[in-house]
Design an enzyme around this catalytic site. Sequence first.
Site, mmCIF file in Angstrom:
data_model
loop_
_atom_site.group_PDB
_atom_site.id
_atom_site.type_symbol
_atom_site.label_atom_id
_atom_site.label_comp_id
_atom_site.label_asym_id
_atom_site.label_seq_id
_atom_site.Cartn_x
_atom_site.Cartn_y
_atom_site.Cartn_z
ATOM 1 N N PHE A 360 -14.721 -36.435 2.663
ATOM 2 C CA PHE A 360 -14.531 -36.983 1.328
ATOM 3 C C PHE A 360 -15.610 -36.435 0.406
ATOM 4 O O PHE A 360 -16.790 -36.449 0.752
ATOM 5 C CB PHE A 360 -14.656 -38.512 1.336
ATOM 6 C CG PHE A 360 -13.566 -39.227 2.091
ATOM 7 C CD1 PHE A 360 -12.426 -39.675 1.432
ATOM 8 C CD2 PHE A 360 -13.684 -39.452 3.448
ATOM 9 C CE1 PHE A 360 -11.437 -40.341 2.114
ATOM 10 C CE2 PHE A 360 -12.687 -40.115 4.145
ATOM 11 C CZ PHE A 360 -11.559 -40.561 3.478
ATOM 12 N N ASP A 361 -15.195 -35.962 -0.749
ATOM 13 C CA ASP A 361 -16.183 -35.712 -1.791
ATOM 14 C C ASP A 361 -16.677 -37.066 -2.283
ATOM 15 O O ASP A 361 -15.895 -38.018 -2.383
ATOM 16 C CB ASP A 361 -15.563 -34.928 -2.941
ATOM 17 C CG ASP A 361 -16.581 -34.628 -4.024
ATOM 18 O OD1 ASP A 361 -17.578 -33.963 -3.722
ATOM 19 O OD2 ASP A 361 -16.374 -35.094 -5.166
ATOM 20 N N LYS A 362 -17.976 -37.185 -2.568
ATOM 21 C CA LYS A 362 -18.515 -38.489 -2.962
ATOM 22 C C LYS A 362 -18.074 -38.893 -4.358
ATOM 23 O O LYS A 362 -17.396 -39.906 -4.549
ATOM 24 C CB LYS A 362 -20.051 -38.489 -2.889
ATOM 25 C CG LYS A 362 -20.672 -39.830 -3.327
ATOM 26 C CD LYS A 362 -22.175 -39.750 -3.432
ATOM 27 C CE LYS A 362 -22.633 -39.089 -4.710
ATOM 28 N NZ LYS A 362 -22.359 -39.894 -5.938
#
Length: 679
Positions: A360-362
Amino acid sequence: MDTAARKDGTPTTTRPKDDGHGHGRLGGPAWELGFAITSGVTYIAGAIFEYFVPGAPLTQIAIPLFLATYFFGGFFTFATAINSVRHGRFEVDFLMLVAAIGAASVGRFAEGAVLLFLFSLGHALEEYAMGRAKKSIEALAELAPATALVRVGDDVVERPTEELEIGDTVVVRPHARIPADGFVAVGTSAVDQAAITGESIPAEKSPVADPGDALDNPGRIDTASRVFAGTVNGSGSLDIVVLAVAADSTLSRVVTMVREADDTKSATQRFIDRFQRWYVPAVIALVVAVLAFGWLFLDESFADSFYRAMLVLVAASPCALAIATPAAVLSGVARAARAGLLIKGGGPLETLGKVRSIAFDKTGTLTWGLPRLTDIRPAEGADADELSRVALALESSVDHPLATAIVAGLEPQIPAADRLEAGDVESVTGQGVTATIAGKPAELGSLRMFAGDLTPEIDGLVTQLQDEGRTIMVVRWGGRFLGALGVMDAPRSEAKAVISSLRTSGVDELVMISGDNQRVADAIGSEVGVDTAAGDLMPEDKVSTIRRLASQGDTAMVGDGVNDAPAMANASVGVAMGAASSAVALETADVALMSDDIGKVPFLIRLSRASSAIIRQNLIASLVIVAFLVPASLLGLQMGPVVFIHEGSTFLVVLNALRLLRFGNGDEHSGIAHEARPE
């Protein structure tokens, strides 16, 4: 099943494509079903005369009736067989036609007739069943209204939706469908966006502050003002400025992509295609061998051996095998589209069912991408009220994301009568702000503004907040440190539940990647529960992380589909969130979540795994049926039972795939509550 040529020239194991309304094949599905039923009537009538009415004259009537069955039952089979032969392929329809003609050539008209009747009926029912999945897709295309009410000066005129142009203002009355993508210029209402984003609760819509600026800069339009063609207005009247012509609307893009979803083949489908290229010739070779062996080495006539060979031809035809994967893919993609999830074909669908790691990209994915005030830490000798009042006075005059977050967090806590006024406000680029409050100098800023001046107490507060992943703002007034404020891009409230749900769904490794410093990444990662939180990553570092995960097995990357594009491209499957507002995300991602609801990711994984399971079930069932029918036909099983079992297995495979249309009905969020985007 027949094989049709794709745009790129490669074959696909489906019958000739229709246009979604049954017109791709001659006459359409309704005609095929009518022909199949007619062939059944003529076959039954012929069988009555053949077996139950004695006498030569009456028996001769049976043959014309069986020939009529050949015509009605073989009409569509002949058309598709000719099409496949014209393209240099010999496939199931061709094999069935050969078997029927072979039966007639040795005087077994009844057996050939029942073959064509059951084969045509099976395919007609299969087309009808598959039509249910197609209707789920085609229903989307019918959502946009045919006409729109357009403001022209002081008048409102009705125009076809296709004639709307960017910049037109359309009037949407209460409870009417919205005709075009655009933004709200006048009015407020709640809009049902379920058809596009899958959201079960209507979204509140309000007008933009400056319609002219919004038209010039559509990327800046907030979701609370953006609307989509095909969605349903609530009780308020709206004036909407058009942002996209009908052909470029989000609805149009979704319909086109879902219709073309089968252009992306899964690994299983590619294997089946390769398998059939040698399987069909192998069946023909087997038939020739059975014919030669029976006639030469067994004590039977050529006609009996030929009939036995035709039975083997029918038994070995891979109808169920050919439709097993396409049926499941179509049903899975249609079910996902109904939940606001756009899966671009069998490849991503099947791969998602096997992923063992998800990255996941933050920012904007596990978090909202909006800083929030999270901590107010007063120093000794000061109190939270004094610290808050000075900070609010300083930041109220500053145009900066962090200042906006601090003001938004402090304003509700401080009554207007108790607020302080700041004068001589000056911004110090990259550091903070200075001003005069009540005749005393006041400063608020990052550690760089107070380099070397921090007291041990303030330094301790700063260290503690940094360890918790906060961005620090220190406040000093009249030469006295009042304390520190902590600001953070806080996680979405549902992020932790999403991670937990994915773990219970069998995902082995859950990773968060971020360009923020490692302390921030660790704090967010710990709060949401990922296995690994990687910070301080440049774009190329994110790509390297994804490649490492992909080297260990199939991996998915969840991001916004725009600035995460390089990392998503290196993942086995790229999943973009909030794609309804991003044409780039729609085009580039393998899977697009039309809303920004991360809570749908677990449902996406479960649906993909269910689809993979049904594909496996269908393939196993198909192969088992063929393995049973071939020896059974050699040992004397007659044409009627062989065709009945053969066509029945094809129909059952389709019905099994259609179960996906009802998968998890009402459970798209897996019990995970969706937090509305903060303003």
